[in-house]
Design an enzyme around this catalytic site. Structure first.
Site, PDB file in Angstrom:
ATOM      1  N   PRO A  89       0.801  -1.233   0.000  1.00 32.97           N
ATOM      2  CA  PRO A  89       0.000   0.000   0.000  1.00 32.97           C
ATOM      3  C   PRO A  89       0.833   1.283   0.000  1.00 32.97           C
ATOM      4  CG  PRO A  89      -0.328  -1.260   2.039  1.00 32.97           C
ATOM      5  CD  PRO A  89       0.469  -2.111   1.125  1.00 32.97           C
ATOM      6  N   GLU A 116       0.639  -8.514   7.722  1.00 31.36           N
ATOM      7  CA  GLU A 116       0.890  -7.068   7.822  1.00 31.36           C
ATOM      8  C   GLU A 116       1.896  -6.592   6.775  1.00 31.36           C
ATOM      9  OE1 GLU A 116      -0.811  -4.858   9.910  1.00 31.36           O
ATOM     10  OE2 GLU A 116      -2.033  -6.680  10.057  1.00 31.36           O
ATOM     11  N   ARG A 154      -2.350  -6.251 -21.841  1.00 30.99           N
ATOM     12  CA  ARG A 154      -3.062  -5.738 -23.010  1.00 30.99           C
ATOM     13  C   ARG A 154      -2.235  -4.750 -23.818  1.00 30.99           C
ATOM     14  NH1 ARG A 154      -5.301  -1.120 -22.156  1.00 30.99           N
ATOM     15  NH2 ARG A 154      -7.099  -1.339 -23.496  1.00 30.99           N
ATOM     16  N   ASP A 169      -7.868   4.468 -25.808  1.00 31.18           N
ATOM     17  CA  ASP A 169      -8.390   4.255 -24.465  1.00 31.18           C
ATOM     18  C   ASP A 169      -8.206   5.461 -23.552  1.00 31.18           C
ATOM     19  OD1 ASP A 169      -9.410   1.764 -24.515  1.00 31.18           O
ATOM     20  OD2 ASP A 169      -7.578   0.780 -23.861  1.00 31.18           O
TER      21      ASP A 169
END
Ligand code: JD8
Length: 239
Positions: A89, A116, A154, A169
């Site tokens: 994170p 964790e 992709r 896109d």
């Protein structure tokens, strides 16, 4: 391109990886995605991969030994070490420029954490980069690794039918605008009509309208961004 995924939960991946575009990319050999169970690199009778944090605190951390042994075993199968990416994170936020960079790599090794997170020496020992898919808390790195694989695969040349469909896109054009609204049949749904310009057959007017809609959508989402201002310098798109 080869992508290795290191995880304690390899069973989470096959369904997603078999999905339409990714499945076809793997079948055609353009993208070789392999799963490695971190547990296979645990030592001792208990096959332990996690331990309590020094200094105290909640939960458990992934021990450096099994993670580093696992990644080094994968690196030994290939002449170049590849980019080692730890999903965490606190890492560098994933965006389309980083996805484009990853798609130019010969080899990616994605390491998924649990509990964790990782002992800090994993990143140091492997010279790994830390990447986060966004500012919210997941329970592990697996969902983030799937996001990376999907976004990167992709862009590998030959995976999409046409190069054009990737360039048009959201976030990928020269201005990195988000897409404006799109419509299909029926022409009217619950009293909501398709804009007349799209039925006009005037391709110049349609292109101008779409560009205006994309600028408006981009501005709505991020009013402070300069991508919609007349003085904006577009980036060079890959092609
Ligand atoms: C890896 C463990 C959970 C993280 C306590 C319980 C990425 N964008 C992202 N959000 N969350 C993650 C992520 C979360 C993870 C692990 C990635 C390994 N957790 C931990 C610290 C706080 N929880 C992520 N990429």
């Amino acid at each position: 391109m080869r992508i290795d995924i290191v995880t304690l939960f390899p069973e989470m991946f096959p369904g997603f990886l078999a999905g339409s575009l990714l499945g076809a990319a793997r079948d055609s050999g353009l993208v070789d995605v392999r799963l490695t169970n971190l547990r296979d690199f645990a030592t001792g009778v208990h096959r332990q991969v996690d331990d309590r944090p020094y200094g105290g605190g909640p939960g458990m951390l992934l021990m450096p030994g099994p993670v580093v042994a696992c990644v080094e075993a994968l690196q030994a199968e290939w002449p170049a070490p590849g980019r080692v990416v730890i999903l965490t994170p606190g890492g560098r936020r994933l965006d389309q420029p980083l996805v484009e960079e990853f798609s130019r790599a010969e080899r990616l090794i994605l390491v998924c954490g649990r509990y964790e997170g990782f002992d800090a020496r994993v990143r140091e020992a492997l010279g790994a980069e830390e990447v986060s898919i966004g500012d919210y808390v997941l329970s592990g790195g697996e969902a983030a690794a799937l996001v990376v694989v999907d976004a990167v695969a992709r862009l590998v040349p030959g995976v999409l039918g046409t190069l054009e469909s990737a360039r048009l896109d959201s976030f990928s054009g020269t201005d990195r605008l988000v897409e404006g609204p799109q419509y299909t049949r029926p022409r009217e749904f619950r009293g909501l009509a398709v804009p007349d310009v799209l039925l006009s057959g005037d391709h110049g007017r349609i292109a101008a309208w779409r560009r205006e809609q994309a600028l408006a959508a981009t501005r709505r989402r991020d009013p402070a961004c300069d991508r919609t201002s007349p003085t904006h310098q577009p980036h060079r798109s890959p092609s």
